[in-house]
Design a protein around this motif. Sequence first.
Motif, PDB file in Angstrom:
ATOM      1  N   GLN A  96      -9.319 -29.999 -14.572  1.00 40.89           N
ATOM      2  CA  GLN A  96      -8.034 -30.137 -13.760  1.00 40.89           C
ATOM      3  C   GLN A  96      -7.939 -28.654 -12.771  1.00 40.89           C
ATOM      4  OE1 GLN A  96      -3.536 -30.842 -15.722  1.00 40.89           O
ATOM      5  NE2 GLN A  96      -2.708 -28.770 -14.620  1.00 40.89           N
ATOM      6  N   SER A  97      -8.239 -27.487 -13.988  1.00 40.98           N
ATOM      7  CA  SER A  97      -8.670 -26.060 -13.262  1.00 40.98           C
ATOM      8  C   SER A  97      -9.145 -25.382 -14.111  1.00 40.98           C
ATOM      9  CB  SER A  97      -7.001 -25.274 -12.761  1.00 40.98           C
ATOM     10  OG  SER A  97      -6.571 -24.822 -14.592  1.00 40.98           O
ATOM     11  N   MET A  98     -10.081 -24.446 -13.904  1.00 37.67           N
ATOM     12  CA  MET A  98     -10.519 -23.762 -14.157  1.00 37.67           C
ATOM     13  C   MET A  98     -10.121 -21.945 -14.180  1.00 37.67           C
ATOM     14  SD  MET A  98     -14.684 -24.751 -13.802  1.00 37.67           S
ATOM     15  CE  MET A  98     -14.648 -25.824 -12.354  1.00 37.67           C
ATOM     16  N   ILE A  99     -10.175 -21.327 -14.733  1.00 39.23           N
ATOM     17  CA  ILE A  99      -9.709 -19.516 -14.532  1.00 39.23           C
ATOM     18  C   ILE A  99     -10.719 -18.793 -15.373  1.00 39.23           C
ATOM     19  CG2 ILE A  99      -7.672 -18.043 -15.539  1.00 39.23           C
ATOM     20  CD1 ILE A  99      -5.870 -21.035 -16.000  1.00 39.23           C
ATOM     21  N   ALA A 100     -10.884 -17.895 -14.801  1.00 39.37           N
ATOM     22  CA  ALA A 100     -11.983 -16.911 -14.392  1.00 39.37           C
ATOM     23  C   ALA A 100     -11.980 -15.892 -14.730  1.00 39.37           C
ATOM     24  CB  ALA A 100     -13.314 -17.301 -14.030  1.00 39.37           C
ATOM     25  N   GLU A 101     -11.614 -15.035 -15.838  1.00 40.84           N
ATOM     26  CA  GLU A 101     -11.302 -13.791 -15.639  1.00 40.84           C
ATOM     27  C   GLU A 101     -12.879 -12.645 -16.191  1.00 40.84           C
ATOM     28  OE1 GLU A 101      -6.672 -13.703 -16.495  1.00 40.84           O
ATOM     29  OE2 GLU A 101      -8.009 -15.128 -18.287  1.00 40.84           O
ATOM     30  N   GLY A 102     -12.170 -11.562 -15.546  1.00 45.93           N
ATOM     31  CA  GLY A 102     -13.291 -10.165 -16.024  1.00 45.93           C
ATOM     32  C   GLY A 102     -14.421 -10.264 -15.365  1.00 45.93           C
ATOM     33  N   GLU A 103     -14.888  -9.691 -14.476  1.00 42.68           N
ATOM     34  CA  GLU A 103     -15.897  -9.863 -13.630  1.00 42.68           C
ATOM     35  C   GLU A 103     -16.795 -10.913 -13.304  1.00 42.68           C
ATOM     36  OE1 GLU A 103     -18.624  -7.062 -15.391  1.00 42.68           O
ATOM     37  OE2 GLU A 103     -17.694  -5.651 -16.607  1.00 42.68           O
ATOM     38  N   VAL A 104     -15.761 -12.063 -12.749  1.00 44.05           N
ATOM     39  CA  VAL A 104     -16.176 -13.074 -11.907  1.00 44.05           C
ATOM     40  C   VAL A 104     -17.416 -13.076 -10.475  1.00 44.05           C
ATOM     41  CG1 VAL A 104     -15.244 -14.634 -11.065  1.00 44.05           C
ATOM     42  CG2 VAL A 104     -13.670 -13.491 -12.565  1.00 44.05           C
ATOM     43  N   PHE A 105     -18.346 -13.668 -11.056  1.00 47.28           N
ATOM     44  CA  PHE A 105     -18.980 -13.824  -9.982  1.00 47.28           C
ATOM     45  C   PHE A 105     -19.557 -15.457  -9.722  1.00 47.28           C
ATOM     46  CE2 PHE A 105     -20.140 -10.212 -11.848  1.00 47.28           C
ATOM     47  CZ  PHE A 105     -20.380  -9.063 -10.831  1.00 47.28           C
ATOM     48  N   TYR A 106     -19.996 -15.622  -8.536  1.00 47.51           N
ATOM     49  CA  TYR A 106     -19.507 -17.551  -8.134  1.00 47.51           C
ATOM     50  C   TYR A 106     -20.681 -17.107  -6.818  1.00 47.51           C
ATOM     51  CZ  TYR A 106     -18.824 -22.104  -6.100  1.00 47.51           C
ATOM     52  OH  TYR A 106     -19.793 -23.296  -5.677  1.00 47.51           O
ATOM     53  N   VAL A 107     -21.398 -17.740  -7.392  1.00 50.74           N
ATOM     54  CA  VAL A 107     -22.998 -18.055  -6.493  1.00 50.74           C
ATOM     55  C   VAL A 107     -23.585 -18.739  -6.150  1.00 50.74           C
ATOM     56  CG1 VAL A 107     -25.449 -16.632  -6.096  1.00 50.74           C
ATOM     57  CG2 VAL A 107     -23.408 -15.556  -7.296  1.00 50.74           C
ATOM     58  N   THR A 108     -23.682 -18.562  -4.482  1.00 48.22           N
ATOM     59  CA  THR A 108     -24.531 -20.216  -3.992  1.00 48.22           C
ATOM     60  C   THR A 108     -25.783 -19.981  -3.831  1.00 48.22           C
ATOM     61  OG1 THR A 108     -23.291 -21.030  -2.183  1.00 48.22           O
ATOM     62  CG2 THR A 108     -21.866 -22.007  -4.556  1.00 48.22           C
ATOM     63  N   PRO A 109     -26.346 -21.010  -2.967  1.00 48.54           N
ATOM     64  CA  PRO A 109     -28.112 -20.059  -2.328  1.00 48.54           C
ATOM     65  C   PRO A 109     -27.164 -20.137  -0.621  1.00 48.54           C
ATOM     66  CG  PRO A 109     -28.589 -22.879  -3.318  1.00 48.54           C
ATOM     67  CD  PRO A 109     -27.428 -22.570  -3.563  1.00 48.54           C
TER      68      PRO A 109
ATOM     69  N   LEU B 195     -23.715 -18.791  -0.597  1.00 52.08           N
ATOM     70  CA  LEU B 195     -22.777 -17.290  -0.656  1.00 52.08           C
ATOM     71  C   LEU B 195     -22.130 -16.500  -1.684  1.00 52.08           C
ATOM     72  CD1 LEU B 195     -19.804 -18.032  -2.250  1.00 52.08           C
ATOM     73  CD2 LEU B 195     -19.503 -18.967   0.051  1.00 52.08           C
ATOM     74  N   LYS B 196     -21.804 -15.851  -1.822  1.00 55.71           N
ATOM     75  CA  LYS B 196     -21.611 -14.256  -2.690  1.00 55.71           C
ATOM     76  C   LYS B 196     -20.467 -14.571  -2.917  1.00 55.71           C
ATOM     77  CE  LYS B 196     -26.557 -13.115  -3.487  1.00 55.71           C
ATOM     78  NZ  LYS B 196     -27.207 -12.681  -3.409  1.00 55.71           N
ATOM     79  N   ALA B 197     -19.470 -14.802  -4.344  1.00 59.52           N
ATOM     80  CA  ALA B 197     -18.720 -13.889  -4.306  1.00 59.52           C
ATOM     81  C   ALA B 197     -17.854 -13.273  -5.467  1.00 59.52           C
ATOM     82  CB  ALA B 197     -16.597 -14.907  -4.165  1.00 59.52           C
ATOM     83  N   LYS B 198     -17.038 -12.220  -5.288  1.00 64.35           N
ATOM     84  CA  LYS B 198     -16.530 -11.699  -7.073  1.00 64.35           C
ATOM     85  C   LYS B 198     -15.854 -11.051  -6.571  1.00 64.35           C
ATOM     86  CE  LYS B 198     -18.279  -7.108  -5.899  1.00 64.35           C
ATOM     87  NZ  LYS B 198     -18.319  -5.849  -6.638  1.00 64.35           N
TER      88      LYS B 198
ATOM     89  N   MET C  46     -20.035 -12.388   0.558  1.00 63.06           N
ATOM     90  CA  MET C  46     -20.724 -12.353   1.399  1.00 63.06           C
ATOM     91  C   MET C  46     -22.027 -13.027   1.508  1.00 63.06           C
ATOM     92  SD  MET C  46     -21.847  -9.474  -1.669  1.00 63.06           S
ATOM     93  CE  MET C  46     -21.081 -10.287  -2.949  1.00 63.06           C
ATOM     94  N   ARG C  47     -22.467 -13.764   2.352  1.00 60.12           N
ATOM     95  CA  ARG C  47     -23.267 -14.681   2.748  1.00 60.12           C
ATOM     96  C   ARG C  47     -24.234 -14.081   3.557  1.00 60.12           C
ATOM     97  NH1 ARG C  47     -22.262 -20.505   5.478  1.00 60.12           N
ATOM     98  NH2 ARG C  47     -23.957 -20.697   6.162  1.00 60.12           N
ATOM     99  N   GLY C  48     -25.816 -14.201   3.253  1.00 58.20           N
ATOM    100  CA  GLY C  48     -26.719 -13.443   4.345  1.00 58.20           C
ATOM    101  C   GLY C  48     -26.300 -11.914   4.020  1.00 58.20           C
TER     102      GLY C  48
ATOM    103  N   LEU D  94      -8.588 -13.518  -1.801  1.00 63.84           N
ATOM    104  CA  LEU D  94      -9.947 -14.717  -1.556  1.00 63.84           C
ATOM    105  C   LEU D  94      -9.058 -15.872  -1.643  1.00 63.84           C
ATOM    106  CD1 LEU D  94     -12.167 -15.203   0.922  1.00 63.84           C
ATOM    107  CD2 LEU D  94     -13.355 -15.043  -1.715  1.00 63.84           C
ATOM    108  N   LYS D  95      -9.129 -16.532  -0.447  1.00 66.93           N
ATOM    109  CA  LYS D  95      -8.147 -17.773  -1.015  1.00 66.93           C
ATOM    110  C   LYS D  95      -9.768 -19.763  -0.672  1.00 66.93           C
ATOM    111  CE  LYS D  95      -4.896 -21.700  -0.761  1.00 66.93           C
ATOM    112  NZ  LYS D  95      -3.631 -21.695  -0.526  1.00 66.93           N
TER     113      LYS D  95
END
Length: 174
Positions: A91-104, A106-109, A131-133, A142-143
Amino acid sequence: MAPTKVFGALAALAFLAAPAFAQISSEGGPIYINSDRTESLERERKVLLIGNVDIQQGTARLRANQVTLVFAGKQGGNGPSGLGGSFGQIQSMIAEGEVFYVTPELKAKGNRGVYEAAADTITMTGEVALMRGRDVAEGETLKLEIGNRRTTLDGGTGRTRMMIDPDAQGGETN
């Protein structure tokens, strides 16, 4: 303060993040999870991943200090649950503490990230950066509305900041 909506360049930064159905990659496939400790809270329909959490699916990766997976109820079943069985759909994922999401693409933190499958959104809070490029956008919240390909960046108590490199066409160059 009303949210600052950043269109155009920022929307292009984040249009590829994660699909619906609680997956971290648009490619789908198996999800590989590593953490220092895993706790299954069967009655609450949660799994806690604690310490050095690293989740990978396809070419996407989510890293955080802790991630809580919250499951929706199963459709008409009383089968096994927990780590040896299935809770049902995430249903949901809750990430906490120094969160990084990376795909080819984009990068989000940020300090905290929440993925809501029903709304198909990722919301990152704290000192966020996208970040993108070589393009970078920063703010407090950020939503990412995945299906709508809409991104909203809120400066919170400050302002949003962007650095766009028009010479970096198609991402980073070597």
